[in-house]
Each structure stands twice: as structure tokens, then as C-alpha cells.
Enzyme design. Structure first.
Site, PDB file in Angstrom:
ATOM      1  N   GLY A   1       0.830  -1.196   0.000  1.00 19.40           N
ATOM      2  CA  GLY A   1       0.000   0.000   0.000  1.00 19.40           C
ATOM      3  C   GLY A   1       0.862   1.242   0.000  1.00 19.40           C
TER       4      GLY A   1
ATOM      5  N   ALA B   1       2.064   5.177   1.472  1.00 23.21           N
ATOM      6  CA  ALA B   1       2.461   5.739   2.760  1.00 23.21           C
ATOM      7  C   ALA B   1       1.214   6.084   3.565  1.00 23.21           C
ATOM      8  CB  ALA B   1       3.286   7.008   2.534  1.00 23.21           C
TER       9      ALA B   1
ATOM     10  N   SER C   1      -1.180   4.441   4.679  1.00 23.42           N
ATOM     11  CA  SER C   1      -2.417   3.830   4.194  1.00 23.42           C
ATOM     12  C   SER C   1      -3.041   2.892   5.221  1.00 23.42           C
ATOM     13  CB  SER C   1      -2.133   3.026   2.926  1.00 23.42           C
ATOM     14  OG  SER C   1      -1.223   1.970   3.220  1.00 23.42           O
TER      15      SER C   1
ATOM     16  N   SER D   1       0.607  -1.116   7.997  1.00 29.32           N
ATOM     17  CA  SER D   1       1.253  -1.713   9.176  1.00 29.32           C
ATOM     18  C   SER D   1       0.208  -2.149  10.193  1.00 29.32           C
ATOM     19  CB  SER D   1       2.207  -0.711   9.838  1.00 29.32           C
ATOM     20  OG  SER D   1       3.335  -0.501   9.018  1.00 29.32           O
TER      21      SER D   1
ATOM     22  N   HIS E   1       5.104   3.779  15.472  1.00 27.11           N
ATOM     23  CA  HIS E   1       4.813   2.384  15.141  1.00 27.11           C
ATOM     24  C   HIS E   1       4.866   1.502  16.398  1.00 27.11           C
ATOM     25  CE1 HIS E   1       4.609   1.735  10.675  1.00 27.11           C
ATOM     26  NE2 HIS E   1       4.866   3.021  10.729  1.00 27.11           N
ATOM     27  N   ARG E   2       5.850   1.768  17.278  1.00 26.83           N
ATOM     28  CA  ARG E   2       6.003   0.965  18.489  1.00 26.83           C
ATOM     29  C   ARG E   2       4.776   1.149  19.387  1.00 26.83           C
ATOM     30  NH1 ARG E   2      11.084   2.912  20.462  1.00 26.83           N
ATOM     31  NH2 ARG E   2       9.719   4.506  21.339  1.00 26.83           N
TER      32      ARG E   2
ATOM     33  N   ASP F   1       8.581  -5.337   8.909  1.00 28.34           N
ATOM     34  CA  ASP F   1       8.071  -3.990   8.618  1.00 28.34           C
ATOM     35  C   ASP F   1       9.260  -3.043   8.498  1.00 28.34           C
ATOM     36  OD1 ASP F   1       6.411  -1.859   8.197  1.00 28.34           O
ATOM     37  OD2 ASP F   1       5.331  -2.021  10.091  1.00 28.34           O
TER      38      ASP F   1
END
Lengths: 179, 179, 179
Positions: free
Chosen positions: B14, B16, B18, B21, B55-56, B88
Site C-alpha cells: 500500500g 504511505a 495507508s 502496518s 509504530h512501536r 516492517d
């Protein structure tokens, strides 16, 4: 639900010149309800003026026009419950806010509240801007991240989400109205 | 196959921001197996550090963390068979190799071998980077071609491939697990 | 319709290095008819020469080759009715016309006429170029708008339209031939 109410909030996404506005206009017209067009573009140069004129010619008459380059949430709260509203588009709105140095996350949260509160059926047009090479420019990276997050949030609230490519729909969520 | 093994190798692609993740994390969590997170990002500046932290926070706790900005093939060969592994992402990995002036085709072939040999169930996140205007920069063109070819190869090996747009899945190959 | 005629005009779209040419080649080969390849690329530098050579190696032998970097409409009108024609690709053709300062809308209208008149079954490859950040460059913006409009028009005429991502098809219109 009757056909006119086969969705409450629709998100129509896609690339530049993919036919997403035309698709969204047809979706609104298909409801048979009074049509309200909330324009977010600002006519700041000849290119934009030409684009605005092209869109106006394409959608034809019969739309109540509201201009809301920044105050989109207020505009959504003020529409009539009997209307179907086309917001074209979230990308212009977001880029106006970016240029005005607004807090994009806060503005997005306020917009999502207004979409929930809005008494009318709403169709929002937006752009996919994150499927190219990472931009060199930090502001462009901020914008594409904010746009991506906004699209996710609105799609999460929507009961119909459609990607348009080459003028053709790919349904991401919900069902297109018959006919 | 039971639900935990409804796929062996999944590719989630996908643009950025989107939601790819988040979608991939939910897919891994849904297997109910021990989770291993192979991170390929390098914290080389504040923007990347902020992204890594976001993300974490998003994925929460309960993941065994492996950092593999370049040696991803080795990392995949070393995971436990009982784990479900989230890589990732392939785009960060490929761009690290590009900056290190590695042979991208050879690295891609080695990675695909490791994905075949890997004893665990694997979910790879990657990016679509080829749907914008042709970049002026020759290195950027080389990168988007290498990324496109890598995505094709991994998708060819995968039994599940999903594009994510506005947080919503479009299944390209295979079937999403129920639930 | 028998299998060889399961479509009359197909449009295969996607990003750079997405596998769209390979997919289109397989579609043409699957018809079992004589194959004609209309190449629109110009070998103006080493990068393009390498790309042309890669495409030639990939598609293999057994194709009648026609080169039409600009006069694509004429080339389409001249093919044999028994052939299946692969046009690879509309994006190269459009960018050749842009560089030649041709009238893009007129050229697009002429092409669409030729696609209607063409006696053969035709598969056109094209690119999605509008899903990145708005380009700084006005010429690039003009190009992506012209490309988007062209894709919409050809898709509107086509009875089969497919987006290719990571080498995998997403059917936008019509049905893929069996097998």
C-alpha cells in the site's frame, strides 16, 4: 433503508484525474435528493481557476454551492437534513490548512466530529497521495502522512468507501447503490 | 490448515500512511501465536525516530523485537517455527541496501530464498512507490523499479497478498482469515 | 464469443514495475492468435535502451513488431484483423506527444477513434501516474491530468480493464478469460 439512504457517509478516493469527482457526482445525483456542493478549492491562480471551471461545467446545474476552503466542519454542520452533500475535496481542504499552518490532527478530529453530527447524507472526495517515491520535501512528507491518516479515519466512519481508477470503481467497503 | 496457519507467507502492500502496518499487525495478532517483529528502519534522524516510536506505540507490547536494517535474510532464517513474524518493512530494507550500494537483485534473490526457508509464518509489509510521476532522479527510478520487482517476486511466493487503501483491504491473492 | 474473443479491447493499468506488461503479454499469448507488438518507447538514452531490451527478452519471440512512438492511431488502423495487438504503452506514447508539443486532447480523441476502428483485438498497457504528491512542475501536472483522462476514456471503451499490483490483477471491468 431506501435507495436514497443506502449509505450515510461515503468516501471516494483515487489519484489525480482518475474520475473520482465524476463518480462522486453521479452517486449524489443518483440519490434523487437536493444536492449541495461544498467546494474546498481556492482560485489562487489560473491553473486552479481553470480546474474549478472544468469541475463546475462537468457537474452541471442544480447544486447549492457552499465554499469552505478551511471551515469545512462548520459548513457540514449547517447543511439541511434533506440534502445530499458532496465535499470536493478533502485534499484541497487539508492543503489549505497546511498552508495556513493549522494543527492538522486537530482539524481532522474536528472534521470527523462534524461528519458524525452532519444531518445530511455526505459524499467526500479525497486523493491517494502516498503511492509515489518518498518526496524530498519534508512538508510534502508531512502532508502525505496527514492525508493518509485522514483517509483512514474517514473511511473508518464511512459505510461506503470506493477507490476510483481509470474512471472505474473498486469497492473497499459497503455496497454501491443499485442502478 | 487451522486458522493460525491459514497462510504461510503474506504480503501487505500500500501507499504511505495507508494503514498497512496496522492491518499487518492485526493479521499477526489474529493468529494467536507468539509474535516476532523484525524492524528494518534505521533511526538516522528525528523524523525517523518519531516514526519508529509511533509504530512501536501503535503495535503495543507482546512482540519479540529483532532489528535487521540490512541482514533481513539472516534474521528470517533465525526465527522460531512457533512464531508469526512481521517484517516492517521491505521498502526500508531495500532503501538501506540501496544506500549501502548493495546489489539489489542479488539481495532480493537471497531474501526470497530466506522467505522460503523460514520456519515461521511470515507477514511482510511493503510499499507501492510506482504510481506517481516518473522521478527526475535516476537513483529514485532505480529504486522504484527494484521495489516493484521485489513486490512482484514476494507476491508470487506468497499465498496471501493484500493491498491496503484508506485502512481497508483489497485482496489480491488468497483469502483473509475469518474473524 | 469464443475464448480468443472474450474481449475486444482491454486496458491494463498499474504503477511502474508492477508487472503490467508481463500480465498483458500473457493475456495476448493466451488468445492463441497471431501476436503484434506496437512499441511506443523511444531509445533516446542508455536507460531506455536497457528497458526496451528487458521488455524484448521478457516477451520472447513470436511477435510482429511495429514501432509507433507517435503515430499510434495509424499503426492501429493498419494491423490485421486476425491479430491480437499489444500496445506497450500509452504512457510512453503520451509523453512522446507532450515532448513534441502536440495537442494531447486531440491526439487522445484520434487514438480512441482508432481503437474503435481497429479490426484486431487490442490490449493497451498504461500507467497510473496520479497517486503521488502533486508535482512541483507544471508540465508534469499537465501530463498526469492528460494521462488520467486518457485512461478514463480508454477504460470507458474497453470491455476488460485490469489494474495490476505486485504482479497480481484487480479486475476493474469485465471478466478475465478462463485459464
Amino acid at each position: 433503508m431506501n435507495r436514497a439512504e443506502s449509505f450515510r457517509l461515503a468516501l471516494i478516493t483515487g489519484g489525480a484525474a482518475s474520475g473520482k469527482s465524476r463518480f462522486a457526482e453521479a452517486l449524489v445525483t443518483g440519490t434523487g435528493r437536493p444536492r449541495c456542493y461544498i467546494a474546498t478549492a481556492r482560485a489562487w491562480d489560473d491553473e486552479m481557476r481553470a480546474k474549478i471551471a472544468r469541475h463546475r461545467d462537468q457537474r452541471g446545474s442544480g447544486w447549492r454551492l457552499v465554499e469552505a476552503p478551511e471551515a469545512l466542519a462548520d459548513a457540514l454542520r449547517a447543511v439541511g437534513a434533506e440534502e445530499t452533500v458532496l465535499v470536493d475535496c478533502l485534499t484541497m481542504w487539508l492543503s489549505n490548512l497546511l498552508l495556513a499552518e493549522a494543527d492538522l490532527d486537530r482539524a481532522a478530529a474536528d472534521l470527523c466530529g462534524a461528519l458524525r453530527d452532519c444531518p445530511a447524507q455526505v459524499v467526500c472526495v479525497t486523493n491517494e497521495v502516498g503511492l509515489g517515491i518518498v518526496p524530498d520535501n519534508a512538508l510534502a512528507r508531512r502532508f502525505r502522512d496527514a492525508q493518509g491518516r485522514l483517509n483512514q479515519t474517514v473511511a473508518g466512519q464511512a459505510d461506503l468507501a470506493v477507490a476510483v481508477m481509470a474512471g472505474l470503481p473498486l469497492v473497499l467497503k459497503g455496497h454501491l447503490p443499485d442502478g
